[in-house]
Design a protein around this motif. Structure first.
Motif: not given
Length: 272
Positions: A144-147, A151-152, A154-167
């Protein structure tokens, strides 16, 4: 400016970028209490008043104003990637959700069919091979994360740095980033720096774990779930998390960070 996943106290004393599976229930309840003098009755994710959330249209202008003014303490919280992805599996895949159903409807049946995952059920006391099923889930999470399939991510297992970077990318700046593993110390530093209407101490807060009790307990130590292939997948998915937040990739059983977060490095590397 867009700040998805951001919560802010109505007093603007604290601004928090939510990172799923990193003590967000406890943090939200502390923020709620610091303004209202009581904890929210229920899962703080369900609250629609008493605290600003970006997901609520009426909260967006105050949140953007608060971030621009930089009056409150802006912070987030991170967790060991090994422990976080395990928690995601036991909560969202093997566990039963608060509504009594499986997470995201047909997701678990799809995983059973496509990846051969087993999750058991309350009827058999969640009797299944946890290690084998987790490793197959990890392959799915990587896909899901690489390809972005099947499905796209999910927020619960996508990388923390991805969440933190949007801010950061959208104009925000963190004052503090602390560790779930050192929760009381980290949260107390936030509270000490914030001017809250109601006093609260982190070490006196009851435990808020909204996922607990709805699924199987982890039956093995962390390292048992990660063979060589699993660790390769974890590095592929969470390499930046391990490096930025100083977690020990070489020893899955060492949940503690190896050093403090360098805020300047985080802002420099996640701003692009």
């Amino acid at each position: 400016m867009e700040f998805p996943g951001t919560w802010m106290t109505e007093s603007q004393s604290m601004v928090y970028r939510v990172v799923p599976k990193c003590a967000c229930s406890s943090i939200g309840q502390i923020m709620y209490y610091s303004d209202n003098g009581t904890y929210y009755d229920g899962d703080i994710h369900d609250s629609t008043s008493g605290m600003h959330k970006w997901s609520q249209a009426e909260s967006r202008a105050p949140i953007e104003q608060g971030i621009r003014a930089r009056q409150g303490v802006t912070f987030t919280c991170v967790r060991n990637p090994y422990s976080r992805i395990l928690s995601s599996f036991f909560d969202k895949i093997a566990g039963i959700q608060r509504n009594g159903k499986r997470y995201r409807g047909n997701l678990v049946p799809q995983l059973i069919q496509r990846y051969g995952i087993e999750v058991g059920s309350p009827d058999d006391n969640f009797d299944f091979d946890q290690i084998k099923s987790f490793r197959r889930f990890l392959l799915f999470a990587r896909d899901t994360i690489r390809f972005r399939r099947p499905m796209d991510p999910d927020i619960h297992w996508s990388a923390m740095s991805g969440h933190i970077s949007t801010f950061i990318v959208n104009g925000g700046r963190y004052d503090q980033i602390f560790f779930t593993e050192k929760f009381n110390d980290g949260m107390q530093k936030v509270l000490d720096a914030a001017e809250t209407p109601v006093a609260i101490r982190a070490d006196e807060v009851p435990k808020f774990n909204e996922s607990e009790g709805h699924g199987p307990k982890r039956a093995h130590k962390v390292s048992d779930y990660f063979d060589d292939l699993s660790r390769h997948l974890v590095w592929e998915i969470y390499k930046r998390d391990f490096k930025l937040f100083r977690y020990d990739f070489d020893d899955p059983d060492n949940k503690m960070p190896l050093g403090e977060v360098d805020l300047d490095e985080v802002h420099a590397k996640l701003s692009r």
